[in-house]
Design a protein around this motif. Structure first.
Motif, PDB file in Angstrom:
ATOM      1  N   GLY A   1       0.814  -1.213   0.000  1.00 36.54           N
ATOM      2  CA  GLY A   1       0.000   0.000   0.000  1.00 36.54           C
ATOM      3  C   GLY A   1       0.845   1.259   0.000  1.00 36.54           C
ATOM      4  O   GLY A   1       0.523   2.240  -0.681  1.00 36.54           O
ATOM      5  N   GLU A   2       1.932   1.238   0.766  1.00 33.80           N
ATOM      6  CA  GLU A   2       2.822   2.403   0.805  1.00 33.80           C
ATOM      7  C   GLU A   2       3.542   2.595  -0.531  1.00 33.80           C
ATOM      8  O   GLU A   2       3.749   3.723  -0.974  1.00 33.80           O
ATOM      9  CB  GLU A   2       3.840   2.257   1.933  1.00 33.80           C
ATOM     10  CG  GLU A   2       3.232   2.439   3.308  1.00 33.80           C
ATOM     11  CD  GLU A   2       4.242   2.270   4.412  1.00 33.80           C
ATOM     12  OE1 GLU A   2       4.748   3.293   4.915  1.00 33.80           O
ATOM     13  OE2 GLU A   2       4.547   1.111   4.756  1.00 33.80           O
ATOM     14  N   ILE A   3       3.903   1.497  -1.173  1.00 30.02           N
ATOM     15  CA  ILE A   3       4.550   1.600  -2.488  1.00 30.02           C
ATOM     16  C   ILE A   3       3.581   2.196  -3.497  1.00 30.02           C
ATOM     17  O   ILE A   3       3.948   3.078  -4.279  1.00 30.02           O
ATOM     18  CB  ILE A   3       5.068   0.221  -2.957  1.00 30.02           C
ATOM     19  CG1 ILE A   3       6.228  -0.228  -2.065  1.00 30.02           C
ATOM     20  CG2 ILE A   3       5.502   0.272  -4.422  1.00 30.02           C
ATOM     21  CD1 ILE A   3       6.708  -1.635  -2.326  1.00 30.02           C
ATOM     22  N   LEU A   4       2.326   1.763  -3.458  1.00 29.99           N
ATOM     23  CA  LEU A   4       1.323   2.312  -4.371  1.00 29.99           C
ATOM     24  C   LEU A   4       1.088   3.793  -4.080  1.00 29.99           C
ATOM     25  O   LEU A   4       0.893   4.587  -5.008  1.00 29.99           O
ATOM     26  CB  LEU A   4       0.014   1.529  -4.269  1.00 29.99           C
ATOM     27  CG  LEU A   4       0.076   0.080  -4.741  1.00 29.99           C
ATOM     28  CD1 LEU A   4      -1.264  -0.619  -4.529  1.00 29.99           C
ATOM     29  CD2 LEU A   4       0.502  -0.012  -6.190  1.00 29.99           C
ATOM     30  N   ALA A   5       1.129   4.169  -2.806  1.00 29.42           N
ATOM     31  CA  ALA A   5       0.973   5.583  -2.449  1.00 29.42           C
ATOM     32  C   ALA A   5       2.137   6.406  -2.998  1.00 29.42           C
ATOM     33  O   ALA A   5       1.947   7.527  -3.487  1.00 29.42           O
ATOM     34  CB  ALA A   5       0.878   5.735  -0.935  1.00 29.42           C
ATOM     35  N   ILE A   6       3.347   5.859  -2.928  1.00 32.67           N
ATOM     36  CA  ILE A   6       4.530   6.540  -3.468  1.00 32.67           C
ATOM     37  C   ILE A   6       4.360   6.747  -4.975  1.00 32.67           C
ATOM     38  O   ILE A   6       4.604   7.837  -5.496  1.00 32.67           O
ATOM     39  CB  ILE A   6       5.813   5.727  -3.182  1.00 32.67           C
ATOM     40  CG1 ILE A   6       6.145   5.757  -1.699  1.00 32.67           C
ATOM     41  CG2 ILE A   6       6.994   6.248  -4.000  1.00 32.67           C
ATOM     42  CD1 ILE A   6       7.201   4.743  -1.274  1.00 32.67           C
ATOM     43  N   LEU A   7       3.923   5.707  -5.675  1.00 29.20           N
ATOM     44  CA  LEU A   7       3.737   5.802  -7.122  1.00 29.20           C
ATOM     45  C   LEU A   7       2.637   6.815  -7.474  1.00 29.20           C
ATOM     46  O   LEU A   7       2.774   7.576  -8.435  1.00 29.20           O
ATOM     47  CB  LEU A   7       3.413   4.426  -7.715  1.00 29.20           C
ATOM     48  CG  LEU A   7       4.517   3.384  -7.615  1.00 29.20           C
ATOM     49  CD1 LEU A   7       4.043   2.037  -8.151  1.00 29.20           C
ATOM     50  CD2 LEU A   7       5.770   3.828  -8.323  1.00 29.20           C
ATOM     51  N   GLY A   8       1.583   6.816  -6.686  1.00 33.51           N
ATOM     52  CA  GLY A   8       0.514   7.784  -6.908  1.00 33.51           C
ATOM     53  C   GLY A   8       0.996   9.209  -6.715  1.00 33.51           C
ATOM     54  O   GLY A   8       0.652  10.111  -7.496  1.00 33.51           O
ATOM     55  N   LYS A   9       1.810   9.402  -5.699  1.00 36.94           N
ATOM     56  CA  LYS A   9       2.365  10.732  -5.427  1.00 36.94           C
ATOM     57  C   LYS A   9       3.295  11.170  -6.562  1.00 36.94           C
ATOM     58  O   LYS A   9       3.261  12.323  -6.996  1.00 36.94           O
ATOM     59  CB  LYS A   9       3.131  10.706  -4.104  1.00 36.94           C
ATOM     60  CG  LYS A   9       3.685  12.031  -3.682  1.00 36.94           C
ATOM     61  CD  LYS A   9       4.378  11.936  -2.328  1.00 36.94           C
ATOM     62  CE  LYS A   9       4.984  13.263  -1.929  1.00 36.94           C
ATOM     63  NZ  LYS A   9       5.681  13.181  -0.657  1.00 36.94           N
ATOM     64  N   MET A  10       4.099  10.241  -7.051  1.00 40.96           N
ATOM     65  CA  MET A  10       4.999  10.555  -8.160  1.00 40.96           C
ATOM     66  C   MET A  10       4.208  10.952  -9.406  1.00 40.96           C
ATOM     67  O   MET A  10       4.586  11.890 -10.116  1.00 40.96           O
ATOM     68  CB  MET A  10       5.908   9.354  -8.472  1.00 40.96           C
ATOM     69  CG  MET A  10       6.936   9.068  -7.397  1.00 40.96           C
ATOM     70  SD  MET A  10       7.906   7.579  -7.750  1.00 40.96           S
ATOM     71  CE  MET A  10       9.023   8.232  -8.996  1.00 40.96           C
ATOM     72  N   THR A  11       3.110  10.255  -9.661  1.00 38.78           N
ATOM     73  CA  THR A  11       2.271  10.566 -10.815  1.00 38.78           C
ATOM     74  C   THR A  11       1.665  11.958 -10.669  1.00 38.78           C
ATOM     75  O   THR A  11       1.672  12.751 -11.612  1.00 38.78           O
ATOM     76  CB  THR A  11       1.153   9.513 -10.965  1.00 38.78           C
ATOM     77  OG1 THR A  11       1.752   8.232 -11.112  1.00 38.78           O
ATOM     78  CG2 THR A  11       0.278   9.787 -12.159  1.00 38.78           C
ATOM     79  N   LYS A  12       1.169  12.242  -9.480  1.00 37.58           N
ATOM     80  CA  LYS A  12       0.550  13.543  -9.231  1.00 37.58           C
ATOM     81  C   LYS A  12       1.567  14.678  -9.411  1.00 37.58           C
ATOM     82  O   LYS A  12       1.272  15.695 -10.031  1.00 37.58           O
ATOM     83  CB  LYS A  12      -0.030  13.569  -7.819  1.00 37.58           C
ATOM     84  CG  LYS A  12      -0.794  14.822  -7.489  1.00 37.58           C
ATOM     85  CD  LYS A  12      -1.413  14.745  -6.112  1.00 37.58           C
ATOM     86  CE  LYS A  12      -2.159  16.018  -5.791  1.00 37.58           C
ATOM     87  NZ  LYS A  12      -2.746  15.989  -4.456  1.00 37.58           N
ATOM     88  N   GLN A  13       2.783  14.486  -8.891  1.00 41.24           N
ATOM     89  CA  GLN A  13       3.834  15.498  -9.034  1.00 41.24           C
ATOM     90  C   GLN A  13       4.140  15.756 -10.507  1.00 41.24           C
ATOM     91  O   GLN A  13       4.286  16.902 -10.930  1.00 41.24           O
ATOM     92  CB  GLN A  13       5.111  15.042  -8.328  1.00 41.24           C
ATOM     93  CG  GLN A  13       5.025  15.055  -6.833  1.00 41.24           C
ATOM     94  CD  GLN A  13       6.225  14.366  -6.177  1.00 41.24           C
ATOM     95  OE1 GLN A  13       6.913  13.542  -6.798  1.00 41.24           O
ATOM     96  NE2 GLN A  13       6.477  14.692  -4.924  1.00 41.24           N
ATOM     97  N   ARG A  14       4.217  14.704 -11.282  1.00 40.54           N
ATOM     98  CA  ARG A  14       4.552  14.856 -12.692  1.00 40.54           C
ATOM     99  C   ARG A  14       3.412  15.494 -13.482  1.00 40.54           C
ATOM    100  O   ARG A  14       3.649  16.254 -14.421  1.00 40.54           O
ATOM    101  CB  ARG A  14       4.969  13.515 -13.280  1.00 40.54           C
ATOM    102  CG  ARG A  14       6.428  13.245 -12.960  1.00 40.54           C
ATOM    103  CD  ARG A  14       6.802  11.790 -12.924  1.00 40.54           C
ATOM    104  NE  ARG A  14       8.179  11.644 -12.486  1.00 40.54           N
ATOM    105  CZ  ARG A  14       8.596  11.733 -11.235  1.00 40.54           C
ATOM    106  NH1 ARG A  14       7.736  12.001 -10.261  1.00 40.54           N
ATOM    107  NH2 ARG A  14       9.865  11.583 -10.915  1.00 40.54           N
ATOM    108  N   ASN A  15       2.174  15.214 -13.093  1.00 45.73           N
ATOM    109  CA  ASN A  15       1.037  15.878 -13.730  1.00 45.73           C
ATOM    110  C   ASN A  15       1.093  17.384 -13.496  1.00 45.73           C
ATOM    111  O   ASN A  15       0.870  18.168 -14.414  1.00 45.73           O
ATOM    112  CB  ASN A  15      -0.290  15.330 -13.199  1.00 45.73           C
ATOM    113  CG  ASN A  15      -0.791  14.144 -13.973  1.00 45.73           C
ATOM    114  OD1 ASN A  15      -0.673  14.093 -15.188  1.00 45.73           O
ATOM    115  ND2 ASN A  15      -1.344  13.176 -13.275  1.00 45.73           N
ATOM    116  N   GLU A  16       1.397  17.771 -12.256  1.00 45.63           N
ATOM    117  CA  GLU A  16       1.503  19.193 -11.928  1.00 45.63           C
ATOM    118  C   GLU A  16       2.657  19.842 -12.686  1.00 45.63           C
ATOM    119  O   GLU A  16       2.524  20.952 -13.202  1.00 45.63           O
ATOM    120  CB  GLU A  16       1.683  19.378 -10.421  1.00 45.63           C
ATOM    121  CG  GLU A  16       0.447  19.000  -9.621  1.00 45.63           C
ATOM    122  CD  GLU A  16       0.698  18.919  -8.128  1.00 45.63           C
ATOM    123  OE1 GLU A  16       1.835  19.160  -7.666  1.00 45.63           O
ATOM    124  OE2 GLU A  16      -0.267  18.609  -7.400  1.00 45.63           O
TER     125      GLU A  16
END
Length: 157
Positions: free
Chosen positions: A52-67
């Motif tokens: 779950g934490e790994i998926l959260a990290i990946l989600g955060k990385m995606t969000k940062q790159r979208n911004e």
């Protein structure tokens, strides 16, 4: 197969294929996971980090790159925006399938019923239940207002 293993296998394959951009992004993913593991050890957490934490990290990385991509587009730097979007595509390979808007609504309804939420004060419980069950599968920034709307329809806001 867990996400960490998938990332490592993709990293090895990218090295063999000499895919420089893909290799760079996979190394960034690995570094982010290792950083979180080190932080967890420093905090005294035993056993490392879970899926779950790994998926959260990946989600955060995606969000940062979208911004970043949005900012680059606004600044007229389309080359950098394209690079960010390419990284997003690579990161999303390791995320579970995103829920549709209809599925998000159903998940929110189920979480409200499951937690017994009655008012807006119970929003934290509902969001916690959603994060526990759907990490990496929905955008919680978009889900928050939907939860609020559903709770407001039940009681006072």
């Amino acid at each position: 197969m867990d996400t960490r293993t998938q990332v490592n296998q993709a990293l090895k394959q990218a090295m063999k294929d000499k895919a420089a951009e893909r290799l760079c992004t996979l190394r960034l993913i690995n570094a982010a996971i290792k950083d979180r593991e080190i932080a967890a050890r420093a905090d005294g957490e035993e056993g490392g980090i879970d899926e779950g934490e790994i998926l959260a990290i990946l989600g955060k990385m995606t969000k940062q790159r979208n911004e970043s991509a949005r900012a680059y587009e606004e600044g007229g730097r389309l080359d950098l925006a394209e690079r960010e979007l390419g990284e997003i595509a690579i990161i999303e390979e390791f995320l579970p399938q995103q829920l549709s808007d209809e599925e998000v609504g159903e998940a929110i309804t189920a979480a409200v019923a499951e937690t017994g939420a009655e008012s807006i004060r119970d929003m934290g419980k509902v969001m916690g239940a959603l994060k526990a069950k759907y990490t990496g599968q929905m955008d919680f920034g978009k889900a928050g207002p939907l939860v609020k709307d559903q709770l407001c329809s039940k009681g006072d806001c």
